[in-house]
Design a protein around this motif. Sequence first.
Motif, PDB file in Angstrom:
ATOM      1  N   ALA A  91       7.901  -1.774   7.857  1.00  0.00           N
ATOM      2  CA  ALA A  91       7.996  -1.134   6.531  1.00  0.00           C
ATOM      3  C   ALA A  91       7.128  -1.842   5.492  1.00  0.00           C
ATOM      4  O   ALA A  91       7.119  -3.065   5.415  1.00  0.00           O
ATOM      5  CB  ALA A  91       9.451  -1.158   6.062  1.00  0.00           C
TER       6      ALA A  91
ATOM      7  N   CYS B 281       1.562   6.272  11.021  1.00  0.00           N
ATOM      8  CA  CYS B 281       1.187   5.936   9.642  1.00  0.00           C
ATOM      9  C   CYS B 281      -0.304   5.592   9.578  1.00  0.00           C
ATOM     10  O   CYS B 281      -1.010   6.080   8.696  1.00  0.00           O
ATOM     11  CB  CYS B 281       2.039   4.784   9.138  1.00  0.00           C
ATOM     12  SG  CYS B 281       1.643   4.304   7.462  1.00  0.00           S
TER      13      CYS B 281
ATOM     14  N   GLU C 150      11.248   5.901  -4.112  1.00  0.00           N
ATOM     15  CA  GLU C 150       9.882   6.431  -4.166  1.00  0.00           C
ATOM     16  C   GLU C 150       9.180   6.136  -2.858  1.00  0.00           C
ATOM     17  O   GLU C 150       9.407   5.089  -2.254  1.00  0.00           O
ATOM     18  CB  GLU C 150       9.090   5.752  -5.286  1.00  0.00           C
ATOM     19  CG  GLU C 150       9.351   6.359  -6.648  1.00  0.00           C
ATOM     20  CD  GLU C 150       8.451   5.769  -7.720  1.00  0.00           C
ATOM     21  OE1 GLU C 150       7.219   5.743  -7.506  1.00  0.00           O
ATOM     22  OE2 GLU C 150       8.995   5.330  -8.741  1.00  0.00           O
ATOM     23  N   VAL C 151       8.318   7.065  -2.453  1.00  0.00           N
ATOM     24  CA  VAL C 151       7.469   6.842  -1.275  1.00  0.00           C
ATOM     25  C   VAL C 151       6.036   7.147  -1.694  1.00  0.00           C
ATOM     26  O   VAL C 151       5.746   8.256  -2.152  1.00  0.00           O
ATOM     27  CB  VAL C 151       7.874   7.767  -0.098  1.00  0.00           C
ATOM     28  CG1 VAL C 151       7.005   7.468   1.130  1.00  0.00           C
ATOM     29  CG2 VAL C 151       9.351   7.607   0.252  1.00  0.00           C
TER      30      VAL C 151
ATOM     31  N   GLU D 148       2.349   4.969   2.956  1.00  0.00           N
ATOM     32  CA  GLU D 148       3.359   3.926   3.195  1.00  0.00           C
ATOM     33  C   GLU D 148       4.272   4.274   4.373  1.00  0.00           C
ATOM     34  O   GLU D 148       4.460   5.448   4.693  1.00  0.00           O
ATOM     35  CB  GLU D 148       4.288   3.805   1.976  1.00  0.00           C
ATOM     36  CG  GLU D 148       3.703   3.067   0.802  1.00  0.00           C
ATOM     37  CD  GLU D 148       4.770   2.785  -0.259  1.00  0.00           C
ATOM     38  OE1 GLU D 148       4.836   1.639  -0.696  1.00  0.00           O
ATOM     39  OE2 GLU D 148       5.532   3.697  -0.638  1.00  0.00           O
TER      40      GLU D 148
ATOM     41  N   VAL E 188       8.155   3.659   4.455  1.00  0.00           N
ATOM     42  CA  VAL E 188       9.293   3.203   3.654  1.00  0.00           C
ATOM     43  C   VAL E 188      10.541   3.350   4.517  1.00  0.00           C
ATOM     44  O   VAL E 188      10.766   4.403   5.127  1.00  0.00           O
ATOM     45  CB  VAL E 188       9.414   4.015   2.344  1.00  0.00           C
ATOM     46  CG1 VAL E 188      10.720   3.679   1.621  1.00  0.00           C
ATOM     47  CG2 VAL E 188       8.224   3.736   1.436  1.00  0.00           C
ATOM     48  N   THR E 189      11.319   2.294   4.584  1.00  0.00           N
ATOM     49  CA  THR E 189      12.520   2.292   5.430  1.00  0.00           C
ATOM     50  C   THR E 189      13.777   2.247   4.569  1.00  0.00           C
ATOM     51  O   THR E 189      13.818   1.536   3.563  1.00  0.00           O
ATOM     52  CB  THR E 189      12.499   1.057   6.365  1.00  0.00           C
ATOM     53  OG1 THR E 189      11.443   1.217   7.309  1.00  0.00           O
ATOM     54  CG2 THR E 189      13.801   0.901   7.121  1.00  0.00           C
TER      55      THR E 189
ATOM     56  N   LEU F  87       4.362  14.060   4.859  1.00  0.00           N
ATOM     57  CA  LEU F  87       5.385  13.015   4.890  1.00  0.00           C
ATOM     58  C   LEU F  87       6.370  13.350   6.012  1.00  0.00           C
ATOM     59  O   LEU F  87       6.958  14.428   6.015  1.00  0.00           O
ATOM     60  CB  LEU F  87       6.105  12.942   3.545  1.00  0.00           C
ATOM     61  CG  LEU F  87       6.913  11.669   3.252  1.00  0.00           C
ATOM     62  CD1 LEU F  87       7.281  11.615   1.787  1.00  0.00           C
ATOM     63  CD2 LEU F  87       8.167  11.557   4.067  1.00  0.00           C
TER      64      LEU F  87
ATOM     65  N   LEU G  71       8.890   8.168   6.032  1.00  0.00           N
ATOM     66  CA  LEU G  71      10.162   7.700   5.472  1.00  0.00           C
ATOM     67  C   LEU G  71      11.131   7.593   6.654  1.00  0.00           C
ATOM     68  O   LEU G  71      11.401   8.583   7.338  1.00  0.00           O
ATOM     69  CB  LEU G  71      10.695   8.679   4.422  1.00  0.00           C
ATOM     70  CG  LEU G  71      12.064   8.344   3.821  1.00  0.00           C
ATOM     71  CD1 LEU G  71      12.079   6.974   3.150  1.00  0.00           C
ATOM     72  CD2 LEU G  71      12.483   9.419   2.808  1.00  0.00           C
TER      73      LEU G  71
ATOM     74  N   THR H 237       2.295   9.697   6.039  1.00  0.00           N
ATOM     75  CA  THR H 237       3.262   8.840   5.347  1.00  0.00           C
ATOM     76  C   THR H 237       4.618   8.986   6.045  1.00  0.00           C
ATOM     77  O   THR H 237       4.955  10.077   6.513  1.00  0.00           O
ATOM     78  CB  THR H 237       3.352   9.278   3.867  1.00  0.00           C
ATOM     79  OG1 THR H 237       2.029   9.235   3.329  1.00  0.00           O
ATOM     80  CG2 THR H 237       4.262   8.391   3.061  1.00  0.00           C
TER      81      THR H 237
END
Length: 234
Positions: free
Chosen positions: A201, A181, A23-24, A28, A30-31, A155, A188, A186
Amino acid sequence: MLKVSNVTAGYGRTVILQDVSIEVGRGEVVTIIGANGAGKTTLLRAISGLVKPSAGRITFDGTDIAGMAPADIVGRGLIQVPEARQLFPVMSVRDNVLMGAYHPAARAGADRRFAEVLDLFPRIGERLDQLAGSLSGGEQQMVAIARGLMANPKLLMLDEPSLGLAPIIVQQMFGIVDRICEMGTTVLLVEQKAFHALKIAHRAYVIENGRIAIENTGAGLLADPHIKTAYLGI
Ligand code: ATP
């Protein structure tokens, strides 16, 4: 914002991703870290619609996008910056960057975003008329990210942005990702250079042999003894 639920995907009969869930959340970074061939790029390609999952669901802003055409996924603001940059080498830097706003959904506000991108990457502004193929590796990576930002991402998915870059440039690159960010996009991020990628992250996943093996905060993974030996070389 993005929810990948129990996705299985691969190439032909070869299964690469097995029962992958991530999930993202909005805002965020997210890594996803993992070794060569673990399935990181395949996961991004499944999210972008370039690889069709054989099972599972992928929702973006509440809409099921699994099986949707890649161009429609781009139009929804889910943008992938591919590994090894994939620029148009005999086109100018300016045209490569502007190409990011090709999709109709990205055309409104393109002038404003172009100015923002030049503010983020002043080096690109100095080289707008140079052929993209003549740029250094770090500069090409910046152009690839700039092109992704021109697509008006909600994203932004970055596939190994540090690949082939000198350590000092790697640090700058992750600083820029952090700033992207902060500016409201957002992120990923898929990386082998685990240390920097985990440092920026909010949350992170480890993918091993096509399966999510560990999920934690970036700080939590940096302190994890298994991550230290297997991915950080400590
Ligand atoms: P790397 O860090 O080396 O880029 P990765 O984690 O991104 O690795 P993937 O590129 O997703 O890994 O590859 C996962 C597996 O899928 C590898 O074994 C690779 O050989 C295989 N693979 C990738 N693309 C294809 C393809 N088009 N056809 C068949 N197999 C593929």
